[in-house]
Scaffold this active site. Sequence first.
Site, PDB file in Angstrom:
ATOM      1  CD  GLU A 195     -10.213   3.418   0.336  1.00 47.31           C
ATOM      2  OE1 GLU A 195     -10.143   4.650   0.176  1.00 47.31           O
ATOM      3  OE2 GLU A 195      -9.402   2.626  -0.213  1.00 47.31           O
ATOM      4  CB  SER A 254       0.227  -8.098  -1.148  1.00 49.53           C
ATOM      5  OG  SER A 254      -0.634  -8.978  -0.441  1.00 49.53           O
ATOM      6  CE  LYS A 299      -4.271  -1.732   0.535  1.00 48.36           C
ATOM      7  NZ  LYS A 299      -4.097  -3.160   0.772  1.00 48.36           N
TER       8      LYS A 299
HETATM    9  C1  LIG Z   1      -5.124  -4.188   0.855  1.00 43.59           C
HETATM   10  C2  LIG Z   1      -4.374  -5.434   0.720  1.00 43.59           C
HETATM   11  C3  LIG Z   1      -4.631  -6.335  -0.328  1.00 43.59           C
HETATM   12  C4  LIG Z   1      -5.749  -6.164  -1.295  1.00 43.59           C
HETATM   13  O1  LIG Z   1      -5.711  -5.010  -2.065  1.00 43.59           O
HETATM   14  P1  LIG Z   1      -5.339  -4.996  -3.592  1.00 43.59           P
HETATM   15  O2  LIG Z   1      -5.700  -3.635  -4.020  1.00 43.59           O
HETATM   16  O3  LIG Z   1      -6.148  -6.063  -4.268  1.00 43.59           O
HETATM   17  O4  LIG Z   1      -3.891  -5.269  -3.703  1.00 43.59           O
HETATM   18  C5  LIG Z   1      -3.824  -7.437  -0.444  1.00 43.59           C
HETATM   19  N1  LIG Z   1      -2.827  -7.686   0.435  1.00 43.59           N
HETATM   20  C6  LIG Z   1      -2.556  -6.846   1.447  1.00 43.59           C
HETATM   21  C7  LIG Z   1      -1.440  -7.188   2.375  1.00 43.59           C
HETATM   22  C8  LIG Z   1      -3.317  -5.714   1.624  1.00 43.59           C
HETATM   23  O5  LIG Z   1      -3.039  -4.896   2.650  1.00 43.59           O
END
Ligand SMILES: *Cc1c(COP(=O)(O)O)cnc(C)c1O
Length: 386
Positions: free
Chosen positions: A106, A371, A84
């Site tokens: 948000e 992620s 993020k």
């Molecule tokens: C917010 C989040 C996601 C999902 O959001 P995307 O916009 O689909 O990437 C995935 N993994 C983590 C660790 C997140 O914080």
Amino acid sequence: MPRRFGPYGGAYVPETLVPALQELERSWHSARRDPTFRTELDRLSRTLGGRPTPLYFARNLSRRAGGAEIWLKREDLLHGGAHKFNNALGQGLLARRMGKPRLIAETGAGQHGVATAMIGAALGLETEVYMGEVDMERQRPNVERMRLLGAEVHPVRTGGRTLKDAINEALRDWIANVRTTHYLLGSAVGPHPFPSIVAEFQSVIGQEVRRQSVRAFGRLPDLAVACVGGGSNAIGTFHPLLDTDVHFLGVEAGGAGGRGPGAASLTRGRPGILHGSFSYVLQDADGQVAETESISAGLDYPGVGPEHAWLHDRGRAKYVAVRDRDALRAFHWLAEDEGILPALEPSHAIFAAVGEARRRPATDHVVVTLSGRGDKDLGVVTGAAR
Ligand SMILES: *Cc1c(COP(=O)(O)O)cnc(C)c1O
């Protein structure tokens, strides 16, 4: 920058927001061509964010799969513990460029709220975050982080009290305060130009994967896998590789399984309009947006970015849904095999990647975008284990 991806995308918004979206698009057009902006983005990505993030060979997890090599793109090591940061930094710099002193955002899992609060602090912008009450409960540590970083957190008590409802509240705030406020949208969703802006700020993931794969194993991966909530870490991974013959797998949240929709918009939804954009939406027979359920707050969203809808329809990327319990299994695999606690969102991707690797020869390379890290999910995981 396209307004549409095939039939998807567009900007279905009240008239009061049109000037703000146009201003954002203009500012983005000039910023991306401005070397000063680029230099600042690059400098803060490195020195505040910790980029580039490593590409890690998950040897033990690959052995468990018993097929292709699995490599992890370590966005969990980025400042704040998730991808993020890439988008929050980019849009924060845009807000400053537009002379807007206030950020709103948000948040679902709280990761985007934390990233926005960090950037708000670093860039000297006032920050307010909308978060569903259900999410505040299950992601308590991130609520505390946001407050410590100086952001105000507004509990959202409407609807299912999760991410969709938080976006509605943030949009309402933006309409009322558009002159002083930038809405720092957290995923590749919403009206044009957000999906394109977010995709470009997140494309640093795929650009690094491209370079690092060649350096690490001499060629591009055969398959890139990423989880899909709104789709920002996935589009950031896929985008810079779209002109190659790399295959793509997006992994949605299947929820508890059975007949429930989970949060799998592409695999179980149909085209419709949500939050200003035409894309796949989970909805009932009357077109009412469905309430989603997933073990991971960050995937708990009934829509998906319009570019994914188009990649899906054209067959350029494949999308599958993984159930809560399989994501939990993958969480434990990665913890015990590699000593990494993943967030529950990418745990969905890990599960799918292990299945894919198993079907592929040992000479293949599967890159999974990790992620985020799992600290925020320990309560959920230990609770579920009981
Ligand atoms: C917010 C989040 C996601 C999902 O959001 P995307 O916009 O689909 O990437 C995935 N993994 C983590 C660790 C997140 O914080």
